[in-house]
Design a protein around this motif. Structure first.
Motif, short mmCIF file in Angstrom:
data_model
loop_
_atom_site.label_atom_id
_atom_site.label_comp_id
_atom_site.label_asym_id
_atom_site.label_seq_id
_atom_site.Cartn_x
_atom_site.Cartn_y
_atom_site.Cartn_z
N ILE A 76 0.83 -1.21 0.00
CA ILE A 76 0.00 0.00 0.00
C ILE A 76 0.87 1.26 0.00
CG2 ILE A 76 -1.64 1.35 1.38
CD1 ILE A 76 -2.90 -0.98 -0.14
N ALA A 77 2.00 1.19 0.66
CA ALA A 77 2.90 2.36 0.75
C ALA A 77 3.84 2.48 -0.45
CB ALA A 77 3.72 2.28 2.04
N SER A 78 3.77 1.55 -1.37
CA SER A 78 4.71 1.54 -2.49
C SER A 78 4.34 2.54 -3.58
CB SER A 78 4.77 0.13 -3.10
OG SER A 78 3.53 -0.17 -3.74
N ASP A 79 5.33 2.87 -4.40
CA ASP A 79 5.08 3.74 -5.55
C ASP A 79 4.12 3.08 -6.53
OD1 ASP A 79 6.81 5.62 -4.52
OD2 ASP A 79 8.54 4.93 -5.69
N ASN A 113 -5.84 -0.73 14.03
CA ASN A 113 -4.65 -1.58 14.12
C ASN A 113 -3.63 -1.35 13.02
OD1 ASN A 113 -5.70 -2.99 16.40
ND2 ASN A 113 -6.93 -4.27 15.03
N PHE A 114 -4.04 -0.70 11.93
CA PHE A 114 -3.15 -0.59 10.77
C PHE A 114 -3.13 0.84 10.24
CE2 PHE A 114 -5.19 -4.84 10.64
CZ PHE A 114 -4.07 -5.59 10.98
N ILE A 115 -2.01 1.21 9.62
CA ILE A 115 -1.83 2.54 9.07
C ILE A 115 -2.27 2.63 7.62
CG2 ILE A 115 0.53 2.19 8.21
CD1 ILE A 115 -0.85 5.29 10.09
N ASP A 116 -2.64 1.50 7.01
CA ASP A 116 -2.96 1.44 5.59
C ASP A 116 -4.01 2.48 5.18
OD1 ASP A 116 -1.76 -0.89 6.52
OD2 ASP A 116 -2.62 -2.14 4.96
N GLY A 117 -5.07 2.60 6.00
CA GLY A 117 -6.14 3.54 5.67
C GLY A 117 -5.66 4.97 5.56
N ALA A 118 -4.81 5.37 6.49
CA ALA A 118 -4.27 6.74 6.46
C ALA A 118 -3.37 6.94 5.25
CB ALA A 118 -3.50 7.02 7.74
N ILE A 119 -2.58 5.94 4.90
CA ILE A 119 -1.71 6.04 3.73
C ILE A 119 -2.54 6.24 2.47
CG2 ILE A 119 -0.05 4.79 2.29
CD1 ILE A 119 0.98 3.45 4.84
N ILE A 120 -3.61 5.45 2.34
CA ILE A 120 -4.48 5.58 1.18
C ILE A 120 -5.18 6.93 1.17
CG2 ILE A 120 -6.54 4.64 0.06
CD1 ILE A 120 -5.66 1.87 1.11
N ALA A 121 -5.64 7.37 2.35
CA ALA A 121 -6.38 8.63 2.44
C ALA A 121 -5.53 9.82 2.00
CB ALA A 121 -6.88 8.84 3.87
N THR A 122 -4.23 9.76 2.22
CA THR A 122 -3.36 10.87 1.81
C THR A 122 -3.29 11.00 0.30
OG1 THR A 122 -1.36 9.49 1.80
CG2 THR A 122 -1.93 10.58 3.86
N LYS A 152 -15.43 4.18 21.07
CA LYS A 152 -15.25 5.17 22.13
C LYS A 152 -14.90 6.52 21.51
CE LYS A 152 -13.77 1.92 25.70
NZ LYS A 152 -12.71 1.54 26.65
N TRP A 153 -15.38 7.58 22.15
CA TRP A 153 -15.17 8.94 21.64
C TRP A 153 -13.69 9.25 21.48
CZ3 TRP A 153 -17.23 12.81 19.19
CH2 TRP A 153 -16.66 14.08 19.28
N LYS A 154 -12.88 8.92 22.46
CA LYS A 154 -11.45 9.23 22.40
C LYS A 154 -10.79 8.50 21.23
CE LYS A 154 -10.65 10.31 27.28
NZ LYS A 154 -9.88 9.94 28.52
N THR A 155 -11.23 7.27 20.99
CA THR A 155 -10.66 6.50 19.88
C THR A 155 -11.01 7.15 18.55
OG1 THR A 155 -10.91 4.49 21.19
CG2 THR A 155 -10.55 4.22 18.82
N ALA A 156 -12.26 7.60 18.42
CA ALA A 156 -12.69 8.25 17.18
C ALA A 156 -11.93 9.56 16.95
CB ALA A 156 -14.19 8.52 17.23
N VAL A 157 -11.70 10.32 18.01
CA VAL A 157 -10.96 11.58 17.90
C VAL A 157 -9.51 11.31 17.50
CG1 VAL A 157 -10.07 13.56 19.18
CG2 VAL A 157 -12.45 12.85 19.48
N MET A 158 -8.91 10.29 18.07
CA MET A 158 -7.54 9.93 17.70
C MET A 158 -7.44 9.57 16.22
SD MET A 158 -6.31 7.69 21.01
CE MET A 158 -4.85 7.12 20.15
N MET A 159 -8.46 8.86 15.74
CA MET A 159 -8.48 8.48 14.33
C MET A 159 -8.59 9.72 13.45
SD MET A 159 -11.40 6.26 12.42
CE MET A 159 -11.49 6.17 10.63
N LYS A 160 -9.49 10.62 13.82
CA LYS A 160 -9.66 11.86 13.05
C LYS A 160 -8.36 12.66 13.04
CE LYS A 160 -11.67 15.46 14.88
NZ LYS A 160 -10.73 16.61 14.69
N ASN A 161 -7.71 12.77 14.19
CA ASN A 161 -6.46 13.52 14.27
C ASN A 161 -5.37 12.89 13.41
OD1 ASN A 161 -7.64 15.33 16.02
ND2 ASN A 161 -6.85 14.34 17.86
N GLN A 162 -5.35 11.56 13.39
CA GLN A 162 -4.35 10.86 12.57
C GLN A 162 -4.56 11.16 11.09
OE1 GLN A 162 -4.52 6.57 12.68
NE2 GLN A 162 -2.35 6.37 12.22
#
Length: 244
Positions: free
Chosen positions: A131-134, A159-168, A183-193
């Protein structure tokens, strides 16, 4: 585009109310295109089993029914969506990323006009690296030329960074969240990531809402199932636009 000979029959049996909900979701995504057309859309969630793949697939079909050329891509190379089991062609995204097949070999045509899809393909030993490859970036560049919009189903982000890599690398991202499951804190952490990764978050689909809870969501777009139905539907909370 190279013509695809085999056509896959897709089961699509939504009742009228659910279909209206997806039409509203489609419209709200289109409202987000006022400044720039979104050619690629990542769909992610925080934890597994929130309905992310169901939302991505049904949204893809809903768009195709509106005359939009859509490609759904299962980019969850760790746990594929159910489309893998609907086709005899098991070649998919992972096979393409490792260089074993051509792009034309992994695109599946369907009996729904304008709707094609790509499965995840083989289960690789290094999904994150692929997913992170050229090669994945090149893949997005090529398929953007072939369709009006490409909807990419990503792994959950807990558990995985793949979604954030694709989203970029996509024009927009929507988050699917199951009501009362995260949980609210978990959702906020995801949004911040996602924001730190410069992802363009269009909004949140709050999924599996019970009819009894609808009254708590005044001011959002929401859809209620029939009184005799046990189904739970979704709520869209997204960016405001000029027509609000």
């Amino acid at each position: 585009m190279t013509e695809i000979s085999k056509v896959i029959n897709v089961k699509y049996e939504l009742n009228e109310i659910v279909e209206e909900a997806y039409k509203a979701l489609r419209a709200n995504i289109q409202f987000c295109e006022l400044n720039k057309k979104i050619k690629t859309l990542a769909v992610t969630s925080c934890i597994p089993n929130e309905g992310k793949s169901t939302v991505a697939i049904n949204l893809s079909i809903c768009m195709a029914k509106a005359g939009i050329r859509v490609l759904y891509v299962d980019a969850d190379l760790r746990k594929p969506a159910s489309f893998k089991y609907l086709v005899s062609n098991l070649k998919g995204l992972a096979n393409y990323l490792v260089g074993h097949v051509s792009l034309e070999e992994i695109i599946n045509a369907t009996d729904i006009e304008g709707f094609n899809f790509i499965t995840c393909g083989m289960k690789p030993n290094n999904p994150g690296d692929l997913i992170a490859s050229d090669k994945f970036g090149d893949f997005l560049f090529e398929i953007e030329k072939l369709y009006d919009i490409v909807i990419i189903d990503t792994p959950p982000m807990s558990n995985f960074i793949d979604g954030a890599i694709i989203a970029t690398q996509t024009g927009g991202t929507i988050i699917v969240a199951e009501a009362k499951a995260v949980k609210w804190k978990t959702a906020v952490m995801m949004k911040n990531q996602l924001q730190k990764a410069n992802a363009n978050i269009l909004g949140v689909v709050l999924n599996k809402i019970s009819a009894a809870d609808y009254k708590n969501y005044n001011g959002n777009y929401y859809y209620q199932s029939p009184k005799n139905s046990s189904n739970k539907w979704l709520i869209w909370k997204g960016k405001r636009h000029k027509h609000d």
